[in-house]
Design an enzyme around this catalytic site. Structure first.
Site, mmCIF file in Angstrom:
data_model
loop_
_atom_site.group_PDB
_atom_site.id
_atom_site.type_symbol
_atom_site.label_atom_id
_atom_site.label_comp_id
_atom_site.label_asym_id
_atom_site.label_seq_id
_atom_site.Cartn_x
_atom_site.Cartn_y
_atom_site.Cartn_z
ATOM 1 N N GLU A 180 -3.079 -4.127 -3.423
ATOM 2 C CA GLU A 180 -3.675 -5.459 -4.298
ATOM 3 C C GLU A 180 -3.645 -4.774 -5.980
ATOM 4 O O GLU A 180 -3.330 -4.755 -7.049
ATOM 5 C CB GLU A 180 -4.732 -5.890 -4.299
ATOM 6 C CG GLU A 180 -4.812 -6.630 -3.085
ATOM 7 C CD GLU A 180 -5.447 -6.020 -1.694
ATOM 8 O OE1 GLU A 180 -4.839 -5.231 -1.130
ATOM 9 O OE2 GLU A 180 -6.481 -6.356 -0.378
ATOM 10 N N GLU B 197 0.712 5.173 1.091
ATOM 11 C CA GLU B 197 -0.704 5.893 1.445
ATOM 12 C C GLU B 197 0.000 7.370 1.655
ATOM 13 O O GLU B 197 0.687 7.561 0.407
ATOM 14 C CB GLU B 197 -0.751 5.654 2.812
ATOM 15 C CG GLU B 197 -1.489 4.869 2.954
ATOM 16 C CD GLU B 197 -1.788 4.318 4.908
ATOM 17 O OE1 GLU B 197 -1.317 5.474 6.267
ATOM 18 O OE2 GLU B 197 -2.437 3.734 4.800
ATOM 19 N N CYS C 251 -11.195 -3.024 -4.873
ATOM 20 C CA CYS C 251 -9.890 -3.824 -5.566
ATOM 21 C C CYS C 251 -10.024 -4.791 -5.746
ATOM 22 O O CYS C 251 -9.921 -5.436 -7.215
ATOM 23 C CB CYS C 251 -8.564 -4.325 -4.333
ATOM 24 S SG CYS C 251 -7.485 -3.064 -3.920
ATOM 25 N N ASN D 51 0.874 -1.193 -0.098
ATOM 26 C CA ASN D 51 -0.084 -0.042 0.212
ATOM 27 C C ASN D 51 0.794 1.344 -0.080
ATOM 28 O O ASN D 51 1.772 1.464 0.364
ATOM 29 C CB ASN D 51 -0.859 -0.488 1.029
ATOM 30 C CG ASN D 51 -0.256 -0.044 2.507
ATOM 31 O OD1 ASN D 51 0.466 -0.503 1.945
ATOM 32 N ND2 ASN D 51 -1.437 0.019 3.483
ATOM 33 N N CYS E 272 -4.163 0.930 -2.030
ATOM 34 C CA CYS E 272 -3.825 -0.763 -1.715
ATOM 35 C C CYS E 272 -3.170 -1.620 -2.367
ATOM 36 O O CYS E 272 -2.992 -0.860 -3.600
ATOM 37 C CB CYS E 272 -5.576 -1.306 -2.056
ATOM 38 S SG CYS E 272 -6.395 -0.359 -0.921
ATOM 39 N N CYS F 103 -10.487 -4.787 -0.711
ATOM 40 C CA CYS F 103 -11.392 -3.814 -0.372
ATOM 41 C C CYS F 103 -12.348 -4.002 -1.489
ATOM 42 O O CYS F 103 -11.815 -4.752 -2.896
ATOM 43 C CB CYS F 103 -10.841 -2.736 -0.535
ATOM 44 S SG CYS F 103 -10.305 -1.607 -1.518
HETATM 45 N N1 THU Z 1 -5.361 -1.843 2.527
HETATM 46 C C1 THU Z 1 -4.522 -2.619 1.408
HETATM 47 O O1 THU Z 1 -3.773 -2.178 1.042
HETATM 48 N N2 THU Z 1 -5.096 -3.921 1.089
HETATM 49 C C2 THU Z 1 -6.401 -4.431 2.068
HETATM 50 O O2 THU Z 1 -6.893 -5.135 1.470
HETATM 51 C C3 THU Z 1 -7.248 -3.615 2.751
HETATM 52 C C4 THU Z 1 -6.595 -1.975 2.783
HETATM 53 C C5 THU Z 1 -4.433 -0.783 3.242
HETATM 54 C C6 THU Z 1 -4.765 0.283 2.587
HETATM 55 C C7 THU Z 1 -4.839 1.426 3.805
HETATM 56 O O3 THU Z 1 -3.308 1.819 3.576
HETATM 57 C C8 THU Z 1 -5.181 0.479 4.742
HETATM 58 O O4 THU Z 1 -4.439 -0.227 4.351
HETATM 59 C C9 THU Z 1 -5.454 0.462 6.262
HETATM 60 O O5 THU Z 1 -6.927 0.831 5.400
#
Ligand code: THU
Length: 129
Positions: A55, A44, A89, A42, A53, A86
């Site tokens: 994925e 951010e 994704c 991820n 994310c 999510c």
């Molecule tokens: N996140 C992912 O990268 N993949 C997931 O399957 C669930 C959530 C990340 C998004 C954000 O940076 C952090 O996790 C909190 O939600």
């Protein structure tokens, strides 16, 4: 490639996660039908809604490299239960692999398996019905 190897790749890339706002690093490893692995973490942003994310970073990397067929994705995080992708994704993964296997593991070693068909039913009908 076996599940353990794919999951290990997801743990490795999780080390690179840029997750300073949530404090929740995630790693993803996407297995191409040809056996090649594409990873993502991820990424951010100060403007929270711009967060990518793990994925979607992985699938973007795969598509950029010219691969469009996938069999499995491994997702890893330090959570009480295994996470699943999510909604955004799920939709993006369904574009290329509607029947994708999804493996998820927590830092404490709890593992779960989902199918994208289960997580996003009727993906193939798109916006029609
Ligand atoms: N996140 C992912 O990268 N993949 C997931 O399957 C669930 C959530 C990340 C998004 C954000 O940076 C952090 O996790 C909190 O939600």
């Amino acid at each position: 490639m076996d599940d353990d190897t794919l999951i290990a790749a997801a743990w490795r890339v999780r080390e690179n996660a840029y997750a300073q706002y949530s404090g929740f690093p995630v790693g993803a490893a996407l297995l191409g039908s040809n056996g090649q692995v594409f990873v993502g973490c991820n990424v951010e942003n100060l403007s929270f809604g711009l967060t990518q994310c793990a994925e979607r970073v992985a699938i973007g990397s795969a598509i950029s490299a010219g691969f469009r067929a996938f069999t499995c994705v491994a997702v890893v995080s330090d959570s009480s239960e295994p996470i699943s992708p999510c909604g955004a994704c799920r939709q993006v993964l369904a574009e290329f692999a509607p029947r994708l296997r999804i493996l998820s593991e927590t830092l404490s070693g709890v593992r779960a398996e989902f199918s994208l068909t289960e997580l996003l039913p009727r993906a193939s009908t798109g916006i029609l019905g």
